[in-house]
Design a protein around this motif. Structure first.
Motif, PDB file in Angstrom:
ATOM      1  N   HIS A  19       0.857  -1.178   0.000  1.00 54.57           N
ATOM      2  CA  HIS A  19       0.000   0.000   0.000  1.00 54.57           C
ATOM      3  C   HIS A  19       0.897   1.234   0.000  1.00 54.57           C
ATOM      4  CE1 HIS A  19       0.987   0.270   4.273  1.00 54.57           C
ATOM      5  NE2 HIS A  19       0.754  -1.023   4.316  1.00 54.57           N
ATOM      6  N   SER A  22       3.702   1.209   2.472  1.00 57.88           N
ATOM      7  CA  SER A  22       4.761   0.291   2.040  1.00 57.88           C
ATOM      8  C   SER A  22       5.645   0.947   0.993  1.00 57.88           C
ATOM      9  CB  SER A  22       4.159  -0.983   1.438  1.00 57.88           C
ATOM     10  OG  SER A  22       3.193  -1.564   2.258  1.00 57.88           O
ATOM     11  N   LYS A 231      -1.990  -2.462   6.180  1.00 61.56           N
ATOM     12  CA  LYS A 231      -2.696  -3.515   5.461  1.00 61.56           C
ATOM     13  C   LYS A 231      -4.110  -3.724   5.979  1.00 61.56           C
ATOM     14  CE  LYS A 231       1.433  -6.188   4.241  1.00 61.56           C
ATOM     15  NZ  LYS A 231       2.513  -5.888   5.155  1.00 61.56           N
ATOM     16  N   ARG A 234      -7.968   0.523   5.570  1.00 59.29           N
ATOM     17  CA  ARG A 234      -8.077   1.358   4.371  1.00 59.29           C
ATOM     18  C   ARG A 234      -6.766   1.400   3.596  1.00 59.29           C
ATOM     19  NH1 ARG A 234     -10.448   6.561   7.096  1.00 59.29           N
ATOM     20  NH2 ARG A 234      -9.338   7.543   5.399  1.00 59.29           N
ATOM     21  N   SER A 235      -6.212   0.226   3.331  1.00 58.51           N
ATOM     22  CA  SER A 235      -4.920   0.164   2.672  1.00 58.51           C
ATOM     23  C   SER A 235      -5.074  -0.400   1.260  1.00 58.51           C
ATOM     24  CB  SER A 235      -3.958  -0.703   3.475  1.00 58.51           C
ATOM     25  OG  SER A 235      -4.565  -1.950   3.790  1.00 58.51           O
ATOM     26  N   ALA A 236      -5.490   0.433   0.363  1.00 59.18           N
ATOM     27  CA  ALA A 236      -5.719  -0.002  -1.010  1.00 59.18           C
ATOM     28  C   ALA A 236      -4.409  -0.440  -1.650  1.00 59.18           C
ATOM     29  CB  ALA A 236      -6.334   1.139  -1.819  1.00 59.18           C
ATOM     30  N   PRO A 237      -4.418  -1.568  -2.408  1.00 60.81           N
ATOM     31  CA  PRO A 237      -3.203  -1.993  -3.109  1.00 60.81           C
ATOM     32  C   PRO A 237      -2.740  -0.915  -4.083  1.00 60.81           C
ATOM     33  CG  PRO A 237      -4.867  -3.732  -3.113  1.00 60.81           C
ATOM     34  CD  PRO A 237      -5.539  -2.489  -2.607  1.00 60.81           C
ATOM     35  N   LEU A 238      -1.470  -0.915  -4.376  1.00 61.50           N
ATOM     36  CA  LEU A 238      -0.912   0.086  -5.281  1.00 61.50           C
ATOM     37  C   LEU A 238      -1.246  -0.260  -6.731  1.00 61.50           C
ATOM     38  CD1 LEU A 238       2.626   0.388  -3.667  1.00 61.50           C
ATOM     39  CD2 LEU A 238       0.759   2.048  -3.487  1.00 61.50           C
TER      40      LEU A 238
END
Length: 295
Positions: A19, A22, A231, A234-238
């Protein structure tokens, strides 16, 4: 530091996808290495299979590649290092520096996470027990390149800590110390949520006769409501298609200057420019991003 002597690393845990937080940590680590012509290694910290998200490992590698964060050498997987961890635990046990602990979570309630030493002198069998390391009544100090001076009294603030869990899985503190030493890591750049883990790692390095790397803990990305971006929250993938604007946003979070015109550049072009102008002294100790920048 001499360029040829710098070895950095990024060590994600595959419990979820990368995210924005990260990205900030990975980018800082990559730039700190590349700015001095150093090596940047990738290690998958997959020692906790029950917490691993399906497909996360492959997704992490794909994301790093799409963002231009290329690593040196082969990816190291901690599941391949179990024999090395077991050997060290056996040695510590023989030396009387580690012991078996049968305490349950319920027994440890009320101690605020500080182990009170209930099993320290009971000589339990190792079957169906966690393994703890005996800590000294000493304060361990270090100077972080961003967070400044930090110290922790291991006996008072932590207590004897686990190096192998009751279910047989190896603990992060032991694995990270052994792997950093094995890979020759000279500089650890990671998130500030691991700052207070460092004194325990300094103790293990001292106990095992291992070199101490330099540390740089980048600020956590805190949201306006005080929650850490991670993670589980509210951790949207990149997204791969947003690589360039998100790298530029991460650079600004790290206190680095950016050229608005670079939004039309490729990730590789942005990274080359950022490495040439990297200034670790500009990284802030803490950071709260506006709500609009978290989407």
């Amino acid at each position: 530091m001499n360029q040829s002597h710098y070895i950095g690393r990024f060590a994600p845990t595959p419990s979820g996808f990368l995210h924005f937080g990260s990205l900030v940590a990975a980018l800082a680590s990559w730039l700190d290495a590349r700015a001095v012509g150093g090596r940047w290694l990738l290690r998958m910290e997959d020692i906790d299979p029950p917490r691993e998200a399906p497909g996360a490992q492959a997704a992490i590698l794909k994301t790093l590649e799409s963002y231009g964060l290329e690593w040196d050498g082969e990816v190291v997987y901690q599941h391949d290092r179990h024999d090395a961890y077991a050997e060290v635990i056996e040695r510590l046990f023989r030396q009387g520096l580690a012991y078996a602990c049968t305490c349950s979570r319920k027994q440890l309630e009320g101690y605020s996470g500080i182990y009170p030493g209930l099993c320290r002198n009971l000589c339990h069998a190792r079957d169906d027990a966690a393994i703890r390391i005996r800590v000294p009544e000493l304060t361990y100090r270090f100077t972080d390149r961003v967070q400044g001076d930090f110290e922790q009294h291991l006996g008072r603030d932590v207590g004897d800590f686990v190096i192998q869990r009751r279910d047989g899985l190896y603990a992060y503190q032991l694995a990270v110390v052994l792997d950093d030493a094995w890979q020759g890591v000279t500089d650890v750049v990671r998130g500030a949520d691991l700052l207070d883990n460092t004194p325990r790692q300094l103790y293990l390095q001292e106990l095992l006769g291992l070199a101490q790397p330099r540390y740089l803990h980048v600020p956590l990305i805190t949201q306006p409501d005080g929650h850490k971006l991670g993670k589980s929250y509210r951790s949207a993938p990149l997204p791969a298609e947003q690589a360039t604007p998100l790298i530029l946003r991460a650079l600004r979070a790290l206190g680095q200057g950016t050229d608005p015109a670079m939004v039309a550049s490729t990730p590789a072009e942005v990274l080359r420019h950022a490495a040439a102008h990297w200034d670790a002294d500009a990284i802030p100790r803490s950071l709260t991003l506006p709500e609009a920048q978290l989407r």
